[in-house]
Design an enzyme around this catalytic site. Structure first.
Site, mmCIF file in Angstrom:
data_model
loop_
_atom_site.group_PDB
_atom_site.id
_atom_site.type_symbol
_atom_site.label_atom_id
_atom_site.label_comp_id
_atom_site.label_asym_id
_atom_site.label_seq_id
_atom_site.Cartn_x
_atom_site.Cartn_y
_atom_site.Cartn_z
ATOM 1 C CB SER A 140 -1.199 0.246 1.313
ATOM 2 O OG SER A 140 -1.242 1.281 1.632
ATOM 3 C CE1 TYR A 154 -3.976 -2.428 4.843
ATOM 4 C CE2 TYR A 154 -3.324 0.528 4.002
ATOM 5 C CZ TYR A 154 -3.958 -1.072 3.710
ATOM 6 O OH TYR A 154 -3.737 -1.686 2.645
#
Length: 249
Positions: A140, A154
């Site tokens: 990501s 995350y």
């Protein structure tokens, strides 16, 4: 084989029932690959597989049993492993729970490592100097730059995916297995639905992207197919942002 062809390759995409995983699986199917998709919810992954024309393997890849079930369902020769299954968690700093780190580390990092480890014999069976076997990890841009959202576990886990990608790439290069990562920006997915389903928020996100739009399915599929084709055979240990320029401009 043409430069960008993946025709005839055998591919598994984890978390393939929706979002980015579905985009990648659909792209490989359209390009002529034999595709297996895995996800935890049996009904959902079975429905998606029927829609796309691929093979469904329901499995919870956060567990050893789930990893084993997926491995047993795959052929002995595997050309491409796409580690896409993942989870996110957002909460204010003072309220951020410890178990969020445990859950996301287990799914986003340990799951990637242990499934890759388990499928090494399958990847080795397909690997050659001219056409390496491929591992494509989905990271990501939140693992590259500090995100606006408070998703501490995350972003940390996705940064871990990027480093794990480089470490595995170094270890496996001599066996003709490449390991690369894609770092997506904003795409249509369950993780982004809270923001993209609101028209005003969606417009704000799109306007913050240098290229001025949310990512499309063929943007994501194209990056994965490139890394899995002859065109990407000389890349390993890379983290490629597919984010419309957010992380670099």
């Amino acid at each position: 084989m043409t430069l960008f062809s993946v025709e005839g390759k055998t591919v598994v995409v984890t978390g393939g029932s929706r979002g980015i995983g579905r985009m990648i699986a659909a792209g490989f199917v359209e390009a002529g690959a034999t595709v297996y998709i895995s996800a935890r919810k049996a009904a959902e992954v079975t429905r998606t597989a029927a829609e796309l024309g691929c093979v469904a393997v329901p499995a919870d890849l956060s567990t050893a049993a789930g990893i084993g079930a997926l491995a047993e369902a795959l052929p002995e020769r595997l050309d491409v492993l796409v580690n896409n299954a993942g989870a996110t968690w957002g909460a204010p700093l003072e309220e951020y729970p410890e178990h969020a780190f445990d859950k996301l580390w287990g799914i986003n990092v340990k799951g990637v490592f242990h499934l890759t480890q388990r499928l090494l014999p399958n990847l080795r069976a397909a690997a050659s100097a001219d056409d390496p076997a491929r591992v494509v990890n989905i990271g990501s841009i939140d693992g590259i730059r500090v995100p606006a959202l408070e998703n501490y576990a995350y972003s940390a886990a996705k940064a871990g995916v990027h480093m794990l990608t480089r470490h595995l790439a170094k270890q496996l290069a001599g066996e003709h297995i490449t390991v690369n990562a894609i770092a997506p920006g904003p795409f249509e997915s369950k993780m982004m639905a809270f923001a993209l389903d609101d028209p005003a928020t969606r417009e704000g996100i799109a306007s913050s992207v240098p290229l001025g739009r949310i990512g499309r399915p063929d943007d994501m599929a194209g990056a994965a197919i490139f890394l899995s084709s002859r065109a990407g055979a000389y890349l390993t240990g890379t983290v490629i942002p597919v984010d419309g320029g957010i992380s670099g401009l």
